[in-house]
Motif scaffolding. Structure first.
Motif, PDB file in Angstrom:
ATOM      1  N   ILE A   1     -25.289  36.581 -90.367  1.00 32.66           N
ATOM      2  CA  ILE A   1     -26.165  35.836 -89.233  1.00 32.66           C
ATOM      3  C   ILE A   1     -25.919  36.282 -87.831  1.00 32.66           C
ATOM      4  O   ILE A   1     -27.009  36.233 -87.153  1.00 32.66           O
ATOM      5  CB  ILE A   1     -25.512  34.213 -89.462  1.00 32.66           C
TER       6      ILE A   1
ATOM      7  N   ASN B   1     -28.954  27.923 -85.345  1.00 37.41           N
ATOM      8  CA  ASN B   1     -28.734  26.429 -86.200  1.00 37.41           C
ATOM      9  C   ASN B   1     -28.041  26.781 -87.506  1.00 37.41           C
ATOM     10  O   ASN B   1     -27.107  26.036 -87.855  1.00 37.41           O
ATOM     11  CB  ASN B   1     -30.035  25.703 -86.425  1.00 37.41           C
ATOM     12  N   GLU B   2     -28.400  28.024 -88.312  1.00 40.84           N
ATOM     13  CA  GLU B   2     -27.572  28.420 -89.411  1.00 40.84           C
ATOM     14  C   GLU B   2     -26.173  28.661 -89.108  1.00 40.84           C
ATOM     15  O   GLU B   2     -25.318  28.376 -89.978  1.00 40.84           O
ATOM     16  CB  GLU B   2     -28.508  29.364 -89.888  1.00 40.84           C
TER      17      GLU B   2
ATOM     18  N   LEU C   1     -31.925  31.028 -86.732  1.00 45.15           N
ATOM     19  CA  LEU C   1     -30.489  31.703 -86.855  1.00 45.15           C
ATOM     20  C   LEU C   1     -29.282  31.014 -86.305  1.00 45.15           C
ATOM     21  O   LEU C   1     -28.341  30.664 -86.687  1.00 45.15           O
ATOM     22  CB  LEU C   1     -30.733  32.993 -86.651  1.00 45.15           C
TER      23      LEU C   1
ATOM     24  N   GLN D   1     -24.369  25.553 -88.327  1.00 42.52           N
ATOM     25  CA  GLN D   1     -23.967  24.564 -89.542  1.00 42.52           C
ATOM     26  C   GLN D   1     -22.783  25.388 -90.438  1.00 42.52           C
ATOM     27  O   GLN D   1     -21.794  24.498 -90.637  1.00 42.52           O
ATOM     28  CB  GLN D   1     -24.984  24.521 -90.172  1.00 42.52           C
TER      29      GLN D   1
END
Length: 164
Positions: free
Chosen positions: A94, A129-130, A127, A133
């Motif tokens: 990420i 936000n990924e 990305l 999370q």
């Protein structure tokens, strides 16, 4: 937070963040600035609670130890509250992808049409936000943070890895 003397100070938050100087590389003034901005933004507004119930507010010392991010958490008075090691391996892809998209985004700002810039910005935010999370999931059962705090912590993790 208000300046009203009648309002008690929020306890479920970070009041200080320190980075271990041995864990971070000192490259450029821009990288140093990004780290300072990430810390400032995080301290401006955050929600941070320990799952073990230790009361805050908290001081956080971050250190990279063998590809792990060590969260050394202390109470306001400096009393040790907990240490938690978070593997950085799940974040590698990420972060790498995020940096690539950011690089393309900043290059696009100089010469690309607005539609291209918007598409790259959407990818960058997706990305981010990924990563946010994933961080919330990885902290679960140890440290409770809201989405915005996790987002700012992910920004700081990225700033720690940014070589500039």
């Amino acid at each position: 937070m208000t300046d009203d003397p009648e309002t008690p100070e929020r306890r479920d938050r970070l009041i200080d963040i320190m980075l271990d100087e041995k864990s971070i590389s000192h490259n450029s003034p821009e990288v140093q600035h990004e780290r300072k901005v990430a810390i400032f933004d995080l301290l401006e507004e955050n929600t941070f609670m320990l799952a073990n119930g230790t009361p805050g507010p908290f001081r956080l010392h971050l250190e990279i130890v063998e590809n792990r991010l060590a969260f050394h958490v202390a109470q306001d008075d400096g009393a040790h509250a907990m240490t938690f090691l978070l593997s950085l391996s799940p974040f590698r892809k990420i972060i790498k992808d995020y940096f690539l998209v950011c690089e393309s985004y900043y290059a696009a700002i100089k010469s690309e049409p607005p539609s291209r810039i918007e598409a790259l910005d959407m990818g960058r935010r997706g990305l981010h936000n990924e990563g946010t999370q994933l961080l919330q999931q990885r902290l679960q059962g140890k440290i409770s943070v809201d989405f915005d705090t996790a987002r700012r912590l992910f920004t700081l993790i990225c700033a720690l890895h940014w070589k500039g």
